[in-house]
Design a protein around this motif. Sequence first.
Motif, PDB file in Angstrom:
ATOM      1  N   THR A   1      17.842   4.660   1.151  1.00  0.00           N
ATOM      2  CA  THR A   1      17.908   6.044   0.954  1.00  0.00           C
ATOM      3  C   THR A   1      16.814   6.687   2.092  1.00  0.00           C
ATOM      4  O   THR A   1      16.980   7.848   2.752  1.00  0.00           O
ATOM      5  CB  THR A   1      17.581   6.658  -0.339  1.00  0.00           C
ATOM      6  N   THR A   2      15.374   6.224   1.872  1.00  0.00           N
ATOM      7  CA  THR A   2      14.578   6.820   2.819  1.00  0.00           C
ATOM      8  C   THR A   2      14.041   5.842   3.678  1.00  0.00           C
ATOM      9  O   THR A   2      13.810   4.606   3.234  1.00  0.00           O
ATOM     10  CB  THR A   2      13.308   7.265   1.950  1.00  0.00           C
ATOM     11  N   ILE A   3      13.653   6.139   4.941  1.00  0.00           N
ATOM     12  CA  ILE A   3      13.170   5.173   5.821  1.00  0.00           C
ATOM     13  C   ILE A   3      11.749   5.871   6.661  1.00  0.00           C
ATOM     14  O   ILE A   3      11.716   7.137   6.854  1.00  0.00           O
ATOM     15  CB  ILE A   3      14.237   5.162   7.123  1.00  0.00           C
ATOM     16  N   LEU A   4      10.847   5.065   6.953  1.00  0.00           N
ATOM     17  CA  LEU A   4       9.664   5.336   7.824  1.00  0.00           C
ATOM     18  C   LEU A   4       9.527   4.410   8.743  1.00  0.00           C
ATOM     19  O   LEU A   4       9.552   3.190   8.603  1.00  0.00           O
ATOM     20  CB  LEU A   4       8.555   5.485   6.901  1.00  0.00           C
ATOM     21  N   ALA A   5       9.640   4.848   9.973  1.00  0.00           N
ATOM     22  CA  ALA A   5       9.584   3.893  11.113  1.00  0.00           C
ATOM     23  C   ALA A   5       8.486   4.395  12.072  1.00  0.00           C
ATOM     24  O   ALA A   5       8.614   5.747  12.657  1.00  0.00           O
ATOM     25  CB  ALA A   5      10.710   3.779  12.006  1.00  0.00           C
ATOM     26  N   VAL A   6       7.333   3.590  12.510  1.00  0.00           N
ATOM     27  CA  VAL A   6       6.520   4.122  13.653  1.00  0.00           C
ATOM     28  C   VAL A   6       6.371   2.892  14.652  1.00  0.00           C
ATOM     29  O   VAL A   6       6.724   1.883  14.559  1.00  0.00           O
ATOM     30  CB  VAL A   6       4.948   4.199  12.883  1.00  0.00           C
TER      31      VAL A   6
ATOM     32  N   VAL B   1       0.822  -1.154   0.186  1.00  0.00           N
ATOM     33  CA  VAL B   1      -0.073   0.011  -0.143  1.00  0.00           C
ATOM     34  C   VAL B   1       0.755   1.165   0.087  1.00  0.00           C
ATOM     35  O   VAL B   1       0.290   2.296  -0.554  1.00  0.00           O
ATOM     36  CB  VAL B   1      -0.817  -0.024   1.254  1.00  0.00           C
ATOM     37  N   ILE B   2       2.031   1.294   0.638  1.00  0.00           N
ATOM     38  CA  ILE B   2       2.875   2.316   0.885  1.00  0.00           C
ATOM     39  C   ILE B   2       4.083   1.813   0.158  1.00  0.00           C
ATOM     40  O   ILE B   2       4.781   1.232   0.730  1.00  0.00           O
ATOM     41  CB  ILE B   2       3.295   2.664   2.148  1.00  0.00           C
ATOM     42  N   PRO B   3       4.071   1.970  -1.216  1.00  0.00           N
ATOM     43  CA  PRO B   3       5.138   1.015  -2.050  1.00  0.00           C
ATOM     44  C   PRO B   3       6.742   1.068  -1.451  1.00  0.00           C
ATOM     45  O   PRO B   3       7.409   2.213  -1.546  1.00  0.00           O
ATOM     46  CB  PRO B   3       5.030   1.899  -3.508  1.00  0.00           C
ATOM     47  N   SER B   4       7.066  -0.196  -1.222  1.00  0.00           N
ATOM     48  CA  SER B   4       8.551  -0.263  -0.466  1.00  0.00           C
ATOM     49  C   SER B   4       8.871  -1.446  -0.861  1.00  0.00           C
ATOM     50  O   SER B   4       8.261  -2.537  -0.382  1.00  0.00           O
ATOM     51  CB  SER B   4       8.454   0.307   0.919  1.00  0.00           C
TER      52      SER B   4
ATOM     53  N   GLU C   1       8.630  -0.608  10.184  1.00  0.00           N
ATOM     54  CA  GLU C   1       9.683   0.072   9.473  1.00  0.00           C
ATOM     55  C   GLU C   1       9.431  -0.355   8.048  1.00  0.00           C
ATOM     56  O   GLU C   1       9.404  -1.586   7.539  1.00  0.00           O
ATOM     57  CB  GLU C   1      10.854  -0.079   9.995  1.00  0.00           C
ATOM     58  N   LEU C   2       9.449   0.772   7.196  1.00  0.00           N
ATOM     59  CA  LEU C   2       9.541   0.481   5.539  1.00  0.00           C
ATOM     60  C   LEU C   2      10.930   1.237   5.175  1.00  0.00           C
ATOM     61  O   LEU C   2      11.073   2.501   5.764  1.00  0.00           O
ATOM     62  CB  LEU C   2       8.310   0.932   5.015  1.00  0.00           C
ATOM     63  N   LEU C   3      11.313   0.960   4.165  1.00  0.00           N
ATOM     64  CA  LEU C   3      12.496   1.359   3.427  1.00  0.00           C
ATOM     65  C   LEU C   3      12.381   1.690   1.903  1.00  0.00           C
ATOM     66  O   LEU C   3      11.579   0.958   0.979  1.00  0.00           O
ATOM     67  CB  LEU C   3      13.766   0.510   3.349  1.00  0.00           C
ATOM     68  N   ASP C   4      12.667   2.867   1.451  1.00  0.00           N
ATOM     69  CA  ASP C   4      12.910   3.170   0.212  1.00  0.00           C
ATOM     70  C   ASP C   4      11.546   3.430  -0.423  1.00  0.00           C
ATOM     71  O   ASP C   4      11.245   2.545  -1.446  1.00  0.00           O
ATOM     72  CB  ASP C   4      13.779   2.501  -0.558  1.00  0.00           C
ATOM     73  N   ARG C   5      10.867   4.543  -0.106  1.00  0.00           N
ATOM     74  CA  ARG C   5       9.633   4.715  -0.802  1.00  0.00           C
ATOM     75  C   ARG C   5       9.632   4.685  -2.397  1.00  0.00           C
ATOM     76  O   ARG C   5      10.393   5.704  -2.841  1.00  0.00           O
ATOM     77  CB  ARG C   5       9.055   6.107  -0.123  1.00  0.00           C
ATOM     78  N   GLN C   6       8.711   3.998  -2.846  1.00  0.00           N
ATOM     79  CA  GLN C   6       8.767   4.320  -4.337  1.00  0.00           C
ATOM     80  C   GLN C   6       7.679   5.097  -4.876  1.00  0.00           C
ATOM     81  O   GLN C   6       6.652   5.203  -4.309  1.00  0.00           O
ATOM     82  CB  GLN C   6       8.541   2.921  -4.800  1.00  0.00           C
ATOM     83  N   GLY C   7       7.868   5.801  -6.063  1.00  0.00           N
ATOM     84  CA  GLY C   7       6.746   6.579  -6.420  1.00  0.00           C
ATOM     85  C   GLY C   7       7.074   8.179  -6.345  1.00  0.00           C
ATOM     86  O   GLY C   7       6.132   9.024  -6.706  1.00  0.00           O
ATOM     87  N   GLN C   8       7.726   8.318  -5.021  1.00  0.00           N
ATOM     88  CA  GLN C   8       7.884   9.694  -4.793  1.00  0.00           C
ATOM     89  C   GLN C   8       9.363   9.787  -4.007  1.00  0.00           C
ATOM     90  O   GLN C   8       9.789   8.887  -3.598  1.00  0.00           O
ATOM     91  CB  GLN C   8       6.524  10.181  -3.775  1.00  0.00           C
ATOM     92  N   PRO C   9       9.788  11.135  -3.731  1.00  0.00           N
ATOM     93  CA  PRO C   9      11.078  11.319  -3.309  1.00  0.00           C
ATOM     94  C   PRO C   9      11.444  10.570  -1.910  1.00  0.00           C
ATOM     95  O   PRO C   9      12.455  10.091  -1.364  1.00  0.00           O
ATOM     96  CB  PRO C   9      11.324  12.470  -3.174  1.00  0.00           C
ATOM     97  N   ALA C  10       9.972  10.859  -1.012  1.00  0.00           N
ATOM     98  CA  ALA C  10      10.457  10.479   0.399  1.00  0.00           C
ATOM     99  C   ALA C  10       8.965  10.173   1.026  1.00  0.00           C
ATOM    100  O   ALA C  10       7.998  10.416   0.287  1.00  0.00           O
ATOM    101  CB  ALA C  10      11.048  11.563   1.217  1.00  0.00           C
TER     102      ALA C  10
END
Length: 280
Positions: free
Chosen positions: A135-140, A58-61, A154-163
């Motif tokens: 490169t990009t990280i999202l952790a909750v 859903v959050i392309p990673s 945690e998700l790594l490296d968002r696809q489709g947008q810079p961050a």
Amino acid sequence: MAEDQSQDNRHSNGSAEDLAFLAELRVALGSAAAVGALAAASPADDLLARIVRTAAQVIPSPEGALFLVDQERRLLTFDVVIGKTAATMRGTSFPLGHGIAGLVAVSGQSIAVANAQDDPRHAKDIAAQSGYFPTTILAVPVTGGDGTVLGVLELLDRQGQPAYDLADMDLLNTFAEQVAIMLEHRRAHTSLAGLVGRALAALGGLPAPVEHLIRERSAGFAAAIEADPITRRTVELAELVATVADGSPAAHDACADILRAFARYGDAASQPGSDLERLL
């Protein structure tokens, strides 16, 4: 002879008391399963992996992980890992507070990183160990009902947008809420199995191999309680009642009135020769 008879009587009484205790224990555990809405361990593990995979879709990673907190040892462990690093990193632990995930576990606050390689908080040693350099990280945080941080999603490296953006963070927090429910169910199941093993072993004087076997069998006993159709229906009803109870006082009172009405209906229907029994 009289002394032997007295010992036999004491042994008989003790056995009867043990059997009564076990019967009461089974009833109590059945009630605990219903009230706690417990879930079996294996399905919970499968669902956790499915939640992480779905979040990454859903959050392309390409990479994602669920870390579990061990407060006693002050460690964070890769429990579910998806992507290229899955085989390498699952089961790996590192100190709380280390890296982005470690900081989220300690602070209980979500973190989004736009350039991990230039961020001093990023654990480059863990990246080197995995062979993956994000490169990009999202952790909750994954937070239990009592506010305790149980883990980190945690998700790594968002696809489709810079961050990763705030919308991504809100969405991943929603997935983390589902993870928290499953973790608490799994923890409750583990506690239930341990309780059965300890209670049965406490009947006294059991050799260590026998006690170990009882603890193993207790997990199956706990699962059997949870798999019982009546228990499952009770759990479903308990969850519905809990949902209503969290609402307004008016909704709570209306639910209580409905339940009382059904209870009276059930009592009346069970009476031999009642009109309700004939209708049923």
